[in-house]
Design an enzyme around this catalytic site. Structure first.
Site, PDB file in Angstrom:
ATOM      1  N   LYS A 112       0.838  -1.213   0.000  1.00  0.00           N
ATOM      2  CA  LYS A 112       0.000   0.000   0.000  1.00  0.00           C
ATOM      3  C   LYS A 112       0.865   1.252   0.000  1.00  0.00           C
ATOM      4  CE  LYS A 112      -4.404  -1.776   1.476  1.00  0.00           C
ATOM      5  NZ  LYS A 112      -5.596  -1.675   2.268  1.00  0.00           N
ATOM      6  N   LYS A 193      -4.263 -10.446  -5.520  1.00  0.00           N
ATOM      7  CA  LYS A 193      -5.429 -10.710  -4.673  1.00  0.00           C
ATOM      8  C   LYS A 193      -6.602  -9.829  -5.085  1.00  0.00           C
ATOM      9  CE  LYS A 193      -5.842  -8.510  -0.667  1.00  0.00           C
ATOM     10  NZ  LYS A 193      -6.992  -8.198   0.169  1.00  0.00           N
ATOM     11  N   LYS A 196     -10.750  -4.565  -2.721  1.00  0.00           N
ATOM     12  CA  LYS A 196     -11.728  -3.476  -2.858  1.00  0.00           C
ATOM     13  C   LYS A 196     -11.133  -2.265  -3.542  1.00  0.00           C
ATOM     14  CE  LYS A 196     -13.284  -4.093   1.759  1.00  0.00           C
ATOM     15  NZ  LYS A 196     -12.077  -3.821   2.536  1.00  0.00           N
TER      16      LYS A 196
HETATM   17  N1  AQP Z   1      -9.184 -11.657  -2.104  1.00  0.00           N
HETATM   18  C1  AQP Z   1      -9.551 -12.114  -0.929  1.00  0.00           C
HETATM   19  N2  AQP Z   1      -9.801 -13.427  -0.763  1.00  0.00           N
HETATM   20  C2  AQP Z   1     -10.190 -13.908   0.457  1.00  0.00           C
HETATM   21  N3  AQP Z   1     -10.367 -13.126   1.542  1.00  0.00           N
HETATM   22  C3  AQP Z   1     -10.140 -11.812   1.412  1.00  0.00           C
HETATM   23  N4  AQP Z   1     -10.229 -10.776   2.261  1.00  0.00           N
HETATM   24  C4  AQP Z   1      -9.885  -9.640   1.627  1.00  0.00           C
HETATM   25  N5  AQP Z   1      -9.587  -9.896   0.342  1.00  0.00           N
HETATM   26  C5  AQP Z   1      -9.724 -11.244   0.183  1.00  0.00           C
HETATM   27  C6  AQP Z   1     -10.647 -10.891   3.646  1.00  0.00           C
HETATM   28  O1  AQP Z   1     -11.778 -10.035   3.823  1.00  0.00           O
HETATM   29  C7  AQP Z   1     -11.750  -9.519   5.164  1.00  0.00           C
HETATM   30  C8  AQP Z   1     -11.959  -8.035   5.137  1.00  0.00           C
HETATM   31  O2  AQP Z   1     -10.872  -7.404   4.509  1.00  0.00           O
HETATM   32  P1  AQP Z   1     -10.526  -5.910   4.890  1.00  0.00           P
HETATM   33  O3  AQP Z   1     -11.695  -5.057   4.683  1.00  0.00           O
HETATM   34  O4  AQP Z   1      -9.916  -5.885   6.235  1.00  0.00           O
HETATM   35  O5  AQP Z   1      -9.421  -5.456   3.917  1.00  0.00           O
HETATM   36  P2  AQP Z   1      -8.346  -6.199   3.095  1.00  0.00           P
HETATM   37  O6  AQP Z   1      -7.946  -7.506   3.685  1.00  0.00           O
HETATM   38  O7  AQP Z   1      -7.229  -5.244   2.855  1.00  0.00           O
HETATM   39  O8  AQP Z   1      -9.248  -6.471   1.816  1.00  0.00           O
HETATM   40  P3  AQP Z   1      -9.362  -5.704   0.477  1.00  0.00           P
HETATM   41  O9  AQP Z   1     -10.614  -6.153  -0.165  1.00  0.00           O
HETATM   42  O10 AQP Z   1      -8.096  -5.895  -0.288  1.00  0.00           O
HETATM   43  O11 AQP Z   1      -9.543  -4.183   0.876  1.00  0.00           O
HETATM   44  P4  AQP Z   1      -8.637  -2.920   0.579  1.00  0.00           P
HETATM   45  O12 AQP Z   1      -8.438  -2.889  -0.893  1.00  0.00           O
HETATM   46  O13 AQP Z   1      -9.440  -1.776   1.109  1.00  0.00           O
HETATM   47  O14 AQP Z   1      -7.347  -3.119   1.340  1.00  0.00           O
HETATM   48  C9  AQP Z   1     -10.432  -9.948   5.784  1.00  0.00           C
HETATM   49  O15 AQP Z   1     -10.659 -11.058   6.621  1.00  0.00           O
HETATM   50  C10 AQP Z   1      -9.609 -10.346   4.602  1.00  0.00           C
HETATM   51  O16 AQP Z   1      -8.637 -11.331   4.923  1.00  0.00           O
END
Ligand code: AQP
Length: 334
Positions: A112, A193, A196
Site C-alpha cells: 500500500k 489478490k 476493494k
Molecule cells: N481476495 C480475498 N480473498 C479472500 N479473503 C479476502 N479478504 C480480503 N480480500 C480477500 C478478507 O476479507 C476480510 C476483510 O478485509 P478488509 O476489509 O480488512 O481489507 P483487506 O484484507 O485489505 O481487503 P481488500 O478487499 O483488499 O480491501 P482494501 O483494498 O481496502 O485493502 C479480511 O478477513 C480479509 O482477509
C-alpha cells in the site's frame, strides 16, 4: 464460557466475493458456536484517504451486508470500531511495545505504501490497531482471509511481548482460515489478490453487482491458452474460477474433478457466473429489505456497541494498571 471471536472489514470500497468467501461466510458458519463480535473497522479505512460522505455511507452498507449474509444480531454483536473509543486507546499503548521493524516488514504495508506519494503513519500503524481490536476483547479466534494471516501473527507477537513485559494480560489469539476461498484472486489478473481498492473494471465481483454485470465480469476473466479444464494442471486464472465455484457450491474435490475436467473455458465461466448469481440474488434481496427499514441498522449498531463497550473498558483499565498508568482510586481494584 464460549470462546470469543472477533473480526472486521474496512468500509473502504465495495465488498466483493473475496471478502465474502474469505471471511464473512465463515463468520455466519461459526456464529452460534462462539461469542462473536463483528466490527466495521472505520478507523482502519482512514489509513488511506476516504471521502467523508462516502465513508459514512459505506459504514452503513457494510453493516447491512453483514446482516444480509446471515449474521444474527441477537446472537452476535455488530458494531462500528470508532464508536468504542477503547480501540484507539489500547492501540496507543500497544504502539509503545511494538518495534517499528516489525511493522516495516508487513507485506500489506509495503504494497500500500508503494502506491502512495506520501505515506501516512496510520498505514504503518494499521496492524497495531488491528492487534488492539482483537486483544481488547481477549478474542481466542480470528476468522480472516489469508491476506490477514501475517497481521494475525504480528498480533500474537505483540500480545506475547506485552505478556512477558507486564505479566499475563492478553489471550494470544488463533487464526481461522476457510479451507476453500481463503485467497480469491483478481479476475483480470489472477496473480493479484481480489481487492476493494483495485481499480480495474473487471477485477472483482462486488456483492451488490447486478446479475448482468456479474456475468460480464466473469466471462471476461483471464484464463490461459489451453483449450479446456484440467483440474490438476490448471493455471492461476482457471484455478481461481474453480475455487470460486467450489467455495460457493460446497462441492468436494472429487465432485469438482468429475464435473469440470475436460470442460471448455467458456462453459466453466458460464457455470461459475450462474453459481455466484444464484447465491448473490437472495442476498441482495435481504440487503434491500434491511436498508428499507428505518432505524433498524442504527439500532443494531447501537446495541452492538453497548454490549461490547464494558468488555473493552475492562481491558483498557487492566492494561493501564499493568503499565503503571494513572487509574482513579475508584477503578484501582478490578
Ligand atoms: N481476495 C480475498 N480473498 C479472500 N479473503 C479476502 N479478504 C480480503 N480480500 C480477500 C478478507 O476479507 C476480510 C476483510 O478485509 P478488509 O476489509 O480488512 O481489507 P483487506 O484484507 O485489505 O481487503 P481488500 O478487499 O483488499 O480491501 P482494501 O483494498 O481496502 O485493502 C479480511 O478477513 C480479509 O482477509
Amino acid at each position: 464460557m464460549k470462546t470469543r471471536v472477533f473480526s472486521g472489514m474496512q468500509p473502504s470500497g465495495n465488498l466483493h466475493i473475496g471478502n465474502y468467501l474469505g471471511a464473512l461466510k465463515n463468520w455466519v458458519r461459526i456464529q452460534n458456536e462462539y461469542e462473536c463480535i463483528f466490527c466495521i473497522v472505520d478507523l482502519h479505512a482512514i489509513t488511506v484517504y476516504q471521502d467523508p460522505a462516502e465513508l459514512r455511507a459505506k459504514i452503513r452498507e457494510i453493516a447491512a451486508l453483514y446482516l444480509a449474509a446471515g449474521i444474527d444480531p441477537k446472537v452476535c454483536s455488530i458494531m462500528v470500531q470508532s464508536s468504542v473509543p477503547a480501540h484507539a486507546e489500547l492501540a496507543w499503548m500497544l504502539t509503545c511495545v511494538t518495534p517499528v521493524g516489525w511493522l516495516e516488514r508487513m507485506t500489506q504495508y509495503k504494497a500500500k505504501a508503494a502506491k502512495q506519494e506520501s505515506v501516512g503513519d496510520g498505514l504503518l500503524q494499521y496492524p497495531v490497531l488491528m492487534a488492539a481490536d482483537i486483544l481488547l476483547y481477549q478474542a481466542g479466534i480470528v476468522p480472516v482471509g489469508e491476506d490477514q494471516a501475517q497481521h494475525l501473527e504480528l498480533t500474537r507477537d505483540i500480545a506475547q511481548r506485552f505478556n512477558s513485559l507486564y505479566g499475563d494480560t492478553f489471550v494470544v489469539p488463533g487464526t481461522s482460515l476457510p479451507a476453500v476461498g481463503a485467497r480469491i484472486m483478481g479476475l483480470d489478473d489472477p496473480t493479484q489478490k481480489m481487492s476493494k481498492s483495485a481499480s480495474g473494471a473487471n477485477h472483482a465481483v462486488a456483492l451488490l453487482d447486478p446479475p448482468d454485470k456479474i456475468r460480464k465480469t466473469i466471462m471476461r476473466a483471464t484464463t490461459d491458452s489451453l483449450p479446456c479444464v484440467d483440474v490438476t494442471t490448471a493455471g492461476p486464472g482457471v484455478l481461481n474460477l474453480l475455487a470460486i465455484f467450489q467455495a460457493f457450491s460446497g462441492w468436494n474435490d472429487d465432485q469438482m474433478r468429475q464435473h469440470f475436467n475436460g470442460m471448455r473455458y467458456g462453459d466453466l465461466k458460464k457455470q461459475v457466473a450462474e453459481m455466484v448469481i444464484s447465491h448473490l440474488e437472495p442476498f441482495q434481496e435481504r440487503f434491500r429489505r434491511i436498508t428499507s427499514e428505518p432505524g433498524y441498522l442504527d439500532g443494531v449498531l447501537r446495541e452492538g456497541a453497548e454490549r461490547v463497550a464494558p468488555i473493552a473498558e475492562d481491558t483498557v483499565r487492566l492494561v493501564k494498571q499493568c503499565m503503571g498508568l494513572y487509574t482513579s482510586p475508584a477503578n484501582a481494584a478490578l
